[in-house]
Design a protein around this motif. Structure first.
Motif, PDB file in Angstrom:
ATOM      1  N   LYS B  40      -9.828  -0.819  -1.146  1.00  0.00           N
ATOM      2  CA  LYS B  40      -9.115  -1.168   0.086  1.00  0.00           C
ATOM      3  C   LYS B  40      -7.595  -1.160  -0.122  1.00  0.00           C
ATOM      4  CE  LYS B  40     -11.170  -5.203   0.453  1.00  0.00           C
ATOM      5  NZ  LYS B  40     -11.951  -5.227  -0.796  1.00  0.00           N
ATOM      6  N   SER B  41      -7.163  -1.827  -1.181  1.00  0.00           N
ATOM      7  CA  SER B  41      -5.710  -1.863  -1.435  1.00  0.00           C
ATOM      8  C   SER B  41      -5.191  -0.475  -1.803  1.00  0.00           C
ATOM      9  CB  SER B  41      -5.374  -2.835  -2.567  1.00  0.00           C
ATOM     10  OG  SER B  41      -5.625  -4.155  -2.146  1.00  0.00           O
ATOM     11  N   THR B  42      -6.023   0.287  -2.470  1.00  0.00           N
ATOM     12  CA  THR B  42      -5.624   1.652  -2.813  1.00  0.00           C
ATOM     13  C   THR B  42      -5.347   2.449  -1.541  1.00  0.00           C
ATOM     14  OG1 THR B  42      -6.944   1.550  -4.821  1.00  0.00           O
ATOM     15  CG2 THR B  42      -6.327   3.748  -4.048  1.00  0.00           C
ATOM     16  N   PHE B  84       1.810  -6.997   2.137  1.00  0.00           N
ATOM     17  CA  PHE B  84       1.253  -6.835   0.796  1.00  0.00           C
ATOM     18  C   PHE B  84       0.238  -7.920   0.454  1.00  0.00           C
ATOM     19  CE2 PHE B  84       3.965  -3.649  -1.498  1.00  0.00           C
ATOM     20  CZ  PHE B  84       4.771  -3.299  -0.437  1.00  0.00           C
ATOM     21  N   GLN B  85      -0.765  -7.502  -0.301  1.00  0.00           N
ATOM     22  CA  GLN B  85      -1.715  -8.492  -0.808  1.00  0.00           C
ATOM     23  C   GLN B  85      -0.988  -9.445  -1.762  1.00  0.00           C
ATOM     24  OE1 GLN B  85      -5.251  -6.848  -2.645  1.00  0.00           O
ATOM     25  NE2 GLN B  85      -6.126  -8.871  -3.031  1.00  0.00           N
ATOM     26  N   TYR B  86      -0.097  -8.866  -2.575  1.00  0.00           N
ATOM     27  CA  TYR B  86       0.704  -9.688  -3.486  1.00  0.00           C
ATOM     28  C   TYR B  86       2.190  -9.423  -3.231  1.00  0.00           C
ATOM     29  CZ  TYR B  86      -3.843  -9.846  -5.771  1.00  0.00           C
ATOM     30  OH  TYR B  86      -5.175 -10.002  -6.014  1.00  0.00           O
ATOM     31  N   LEU B 169      -2.483  -5.033   7.193  1.00  0.00           N
ATOM     32  CA  LEU B 169      -2.441  -6.361   6.574  1.00  0.00           C
ATOM     33  C   LEU B 169      -3.462  -6.403   5.447  1.00  0.00           C
ATOM     34  CD1 LEU B 169      -2.406  -8.579   9.822  1.00  0.00           C
ATOM     35  CD2 LEU B 169      -0.527  -7.288   8.770  1.00  0.00           C
ATOM     36  N   ASP B 170      -2.969  -6.426   4.226  1.00  0.00           N
ATOM     37  CA  ASP B 170      -3.880  -6.388   3.081  1.00  0.00           C
ATOM     38  C   ASP B 170      -4.204  -7.806   2.622  1.00  0.00           C
ATOM     39  OD1 ASP B 170      -5.429  -5.726   0.946  1.00  0.00           O
ATOM     40  OD2 ASP B 170      -3.883  -4.584  -0.137  1.00  0.00           O
ATOM     41  N   GLU B 171      -5.386  -8.260   2.954  1.00  0.00           N
ATOM     42  CA  GLU B 171      -5.865  -9.599   2.576  1.00  0.00           C
ATOM     43  C   GLU B 171      -4.825 -10.683   2.866  1.00  0.00           C
ATOM     44  OE1 GLU B 171      -8.435 -10.220  -0.483  1.00  0.00           O
ATOM     45  OE2 GLU B 171      -9.123  -8.152  -0.623  1.00  0.00           O
ATOM     46  N   THR B 172      -4.260 -10.594   4.043  1.00  0.00           N
ATOM     47  CA  THR B 172      -3.269 -11.588   4.426  1.00  0.00           C
ATOM     48  C   THR B 172      -3.913 -12.968   4.548  1.00  0.00           C
ATOM     49  OG1 THR B 172      -2.002  -9.877   5.509  1.00  0.00           O
ATOM     50  CG2 THR B 172      -1.530 -12.110   6.201  1.00  0.00           C
TER      51      THR B 172
END
Ligand SMILES: Nc1ncnc2c1ncn2[C@@H]1O[C@H](COP(=O)(O)OP(=O)(O)O)[C@@H](O)[C@H]1O
Ligand SMILES: [Mg+2]
Lengths: 481, 254
Positions: B40-42, B84-86, B169-172
């Motif tokens: 997913k993040s990729t 970003f997730q991080y 939104l990555d794992e916000t």
């Protein structure tokens, strides 16, 4: 904030902006160094005999000294016989006002963005311009003289204020101090002299723009600033040099004397030509800067932004002799490409309750080497001496180096000396985060570097801070991507 | 608005995305769910233009442009935003200054003048209320020493300020307590409109309860293995990803 962004916008132009040579008729003494050359320099400047003797003594001492090799810098040996020791713009006649200054010279200042008339009108800065070795224009002198402030070239001071010069010249940096200081003492051509009498707060920033302009001419500036009891002065030194193919030697000496309850603030933006990407050309900047807090409750503060020179060797220092005196050193040193910088400070605590603070920010990019070298010494009478040192390094890429050499010598149990150091790297993650927000890598680097250096930049007078910020951004061009 | 066709991507020689197709239209909210490590993040990273991922096959068009040809900064200026997730810490750069720079870079790209200080402050105030972010965060170095929740809220604040056309939104939602989750979700809901598309990456149902996505996609092992409406998310919540995996292996067995 707006200025900050404008500054960043300028990062797009990429040549060394101040690389041009002004075509001015110069009066040059042949290359090389011997007693006769020193006599010629002294004679050309119409100096009294004591001055000549002082120079000759320094020269005799220099001959017995060896070039230092302890700094973390590397360069081919300098041939001191291949240096021009004196070059003065030829005076066509005595200058009564700025209007009479050589138009070529004024053009140079325009290119540098420091046109005198502008400076005068906009910022109220008194500018004593040192073009090559002789001061050609001095402004605001009258206004200053009304309150007893003397701000003139060193040559004029030798003529007009010999007692002050005799008393203080070499009192902080003795002619025997080190190799380059001895050389400077023998051959210095000009520089600035500042005297702030008792109780006077100098109402404007005093500023000198130094500029090397004759091919192959060495620069041996000599600056002396004296603040009498309860006096205050803020002095700005800034320099830009034309692009050159051969290395130019610059060995200045700056001496500051602060008497009781006085304060001297000395700020520098140094932008000598750093050489090209392959390390060709560039200035060798070997400077001795030292101040003495002679009186009780006095304060000396050095702030420097160093972006130029092929090699920088420079340790603005404070001797904290008076009780309760304060010494400060704020530095940003940026190196890119093949530049080498070995810079830092010495805080010598002698009096009681003396305090010093060191904030050093080193930024290295390209294949450059950036060293902080600092000495904090507390003597046996320096009861309750305090020092706080903070040395941060920021690396761009992995071909550059950052080094920290803190030396601590304490002969006193009541002294507290604290040292903190950090090293960080501008990471891919940070750059990508910025780029994802629409900030390109070069702007992102400028933004990060500006943030990193903020604590030091805040110490600079406003108009200088803007200029210095520009320099940081310009100096890092091409360091990412 | 966004059209992803048959994207294959690898990193360090390892194939991670194995043929992704996705169509996103203006105004839509898509959720992408899937187990950890599924890619997913990729996917988010290659859309944003992260260079360490190699795209070996496929194409992406964004607002009619070949997105893969654009630099990351130009994608952002065209209207792509990734939360970003991080989120990354940048010492010495205040959140305000960072956002102001970003906003003005975007304006410059579109031939607009930089926002003057007064308008910028006004905009900040307005958006701060929208995402209920505390003023004190904005003067601090961006993300430095922020709690997990503060970082996520700051991402949504930036989204509000930059007004993207497409936000990912990555794992916000991860790492947020229930109050923070509600605030973030409310913020996102307020930013929904007919012109803006949002892709929400998550592996929990709870954010989707607030957001009510139009479509849900399940990403497993580098492929979208199932797409549906928001009911699919509920089903996943109930049965876990295994049920999809089981379905898959069944299908493969047939
Ligand atoms: N930069 C990278 N280098 C090596 N492997 C990576 C990198 N990024 C992701 N991966 C690998 O790719 C796979 C997918 O990761 P990711 O996209 O982060 O999954 P998700 O976000 O769905 O949890 C994982 O196996 C992960 O380890
Ligand atoms: Mg992920």
């Amino acid at each position: 904030m707006k200025e900050e962004l404008d500054v960043l916008e300028q990062t797009v132009s990429s040549d060394y902006k101040y690389g041009f040579v002004t075509d001015i008729d110069t009066d040059v003494v042949p290359k090389g160094l011997n007693e006769d050359v020193i006599r010629i320099i002294s004679e050309k400047k119409n100096e009294p005999e004591w001055m000549l003797n002082w120079r000759l003594k320094a020269y005799a001492h220099w001959l017995k000294m060896e070039e230092p090799e302890w700094a973390n810098v590397h360069y081919p040996p300098i041939n001191f016989q291949d240096v021009i020791y004196y070059a003065a713009p030829k005076k066509k006649k005595q200058l009564g006002s700025l209007d009479e200054v050589d138009p070529e010279l004024l053009k140079t200042f325009d290119k540098l963005g420091i046109s005198l008339s502008e400076q005068k009108r906009l910022s109220g800065v008194a500018v004593d311009v040192v073009m090559d070795s002789v001061s050609v224009a001095t402004s605001f002198k009258k206004q200053l003289s009304e309150i007893g402030v003397i701000f003139c070239s060193m040559s004029e001071a030798i003529q007009n204020h010999p007692d002050l010069v005799k008393k203080y010249l070499g009192s902080v940096v003795p002619m025997t101090d080190n190799y380059f200081a001895a050389l400077n003492s023998a051959v210095f051509t000009d520089g600035s002299f500042c005297f702030i009498p008792k109780g006077v707060r100098c109402p404007m920033e005093l500023s000198t723009y130094f500029r090397i302009n004759t091919l192959g001419s060495g620069q041996f500036e000599r600056t002396l600033i004296i603040a009498e009891d309860e006096a205050y002065v803020s002095y700005l030194e800034g320099c830009t040099a034309p692009m050159r193919d051969e290395n130019q030697l610059h060995a200045a000496v700056v001496e500051l004397v602060a008497h009781n309850k006085s304060e001297i603030k000395y700020s520098t933006v140094q932008n000598w030509y750093p050489g090209d990407e392959n390390g060709k050309g560039g200035i060798y900047n070997f400077v001795t800067k030292r101040g003495i807090c002679q009186g009780n409750d006095s304060k000396i503060s050095w702030t420097q932004v160093e972006t130029g020179s092929a090699i920088t060797w420079k340790y603005p220092s404070v001797i904290l002799k008076g009780d309760n005196s304060i010494g400060e050193f704020y530095s940003v040193a940026l190196t890119n490409h093949m530049q080498q910088a070995d810079t830092g400070t010495k805080m010598i605590h002698i009096g009681k309750n003396t305090k010093s603070r060191i904030v050093s920010k080193g930024i290295s990019a390209g294949k450059s080497q950036n060293s902080y070298r600092g000495l904090v010494r507390a003597g046996k009478n320096a009861i309750n001496a305090r020092n706080y040192s903070q040395c941060d390094s920021l690396l761009l890429g992995d071909k550059c180096g950052a080094h920290t050499f803190p030396y601590i010598e304490s002969k006193n149990k009541t002294a507290i000396i604290e040292h903190e150091a950090t090293t960080s790297k501008i990471g891919e993650d940070q750059l990508f985060y910025c780029r994802q927000r629409g900030i390109d890598a070069e702007t992102a680097v400028a933004l990060i570097v500006t943030g990193f250096a903020k604590e030091v930049m805040n110490q600079l007078p406003m108009e200088f801070a803007v200029e210095a910020q520009k320099l940081l951004a310009i100096s890092l061009e091409g360091s990412v991507g | 608005m966004l059209s992803i066709k048959n994207i294959h991507a690898s990193v360090e020689g390892k194939q991670i995305l194995k043929g992704i197709d996705l169509e996103v239209k203006a105004g839509e909210v898509h959720a992408i769910m899937g187990p950890n490590g599924s890619g997913k993040s990729t996917l988010a990273s290659i859309l944003a233009g992260r260079e360490e991922y190699e795209i070996t096959e496929g194409s992406v068009s964004f607002l009619g442009k070949d997105m893969l040809e654009l630099s990351p900064e130009d994608r952002a200026r065209e209207g792509l935003f990734l939360a970003f997730q991080y989120p990354v810490e940048i010492p010495g750069v205040s959140t305000t200054n960072f956002i102001k720079t970003a906003l003005n870079e975007k304006r410059k790209y579109h031939g607009q003048q930089p926002l003057d200080a007064v308008s910028f402050l006004k905009l900040m105030k307005e958006k701060m209320q929208l995402v209920e972010i505390d003023k004190s965060l904005l003067t601090r170095s961006i993300n430095e020493g922020f709690s997990g929740g503060e970082k996520k809220r700051n991402e949504i604040f930036q989204m509000a300020m930059l007004e993207p056309k497409l936000a990912i939104l990555d794992e916000t939602d991860s790492g947020l307590d229930i109050d923070a989750l509600r605030i973030v979700a409310n913020g996102v809901n307020k930013l929904r409109n007919n012109e803006r598309a949002i892709i929400v990456i998550t592996h929990y149902q709870r954010l989707l309860d607030y957001l009510q996505p139009d479509f849900v996609h399940v990403l497993v092992n580098g492929r979208i293995v199932k797409s549906g409406t928001k009911e699919l998310a509920l089903e996943l919540e109930e049965k876990g990803y295994d049920f999809i995996k089981d379905e898959l292996s069944l299908a493969e067995a047939v």
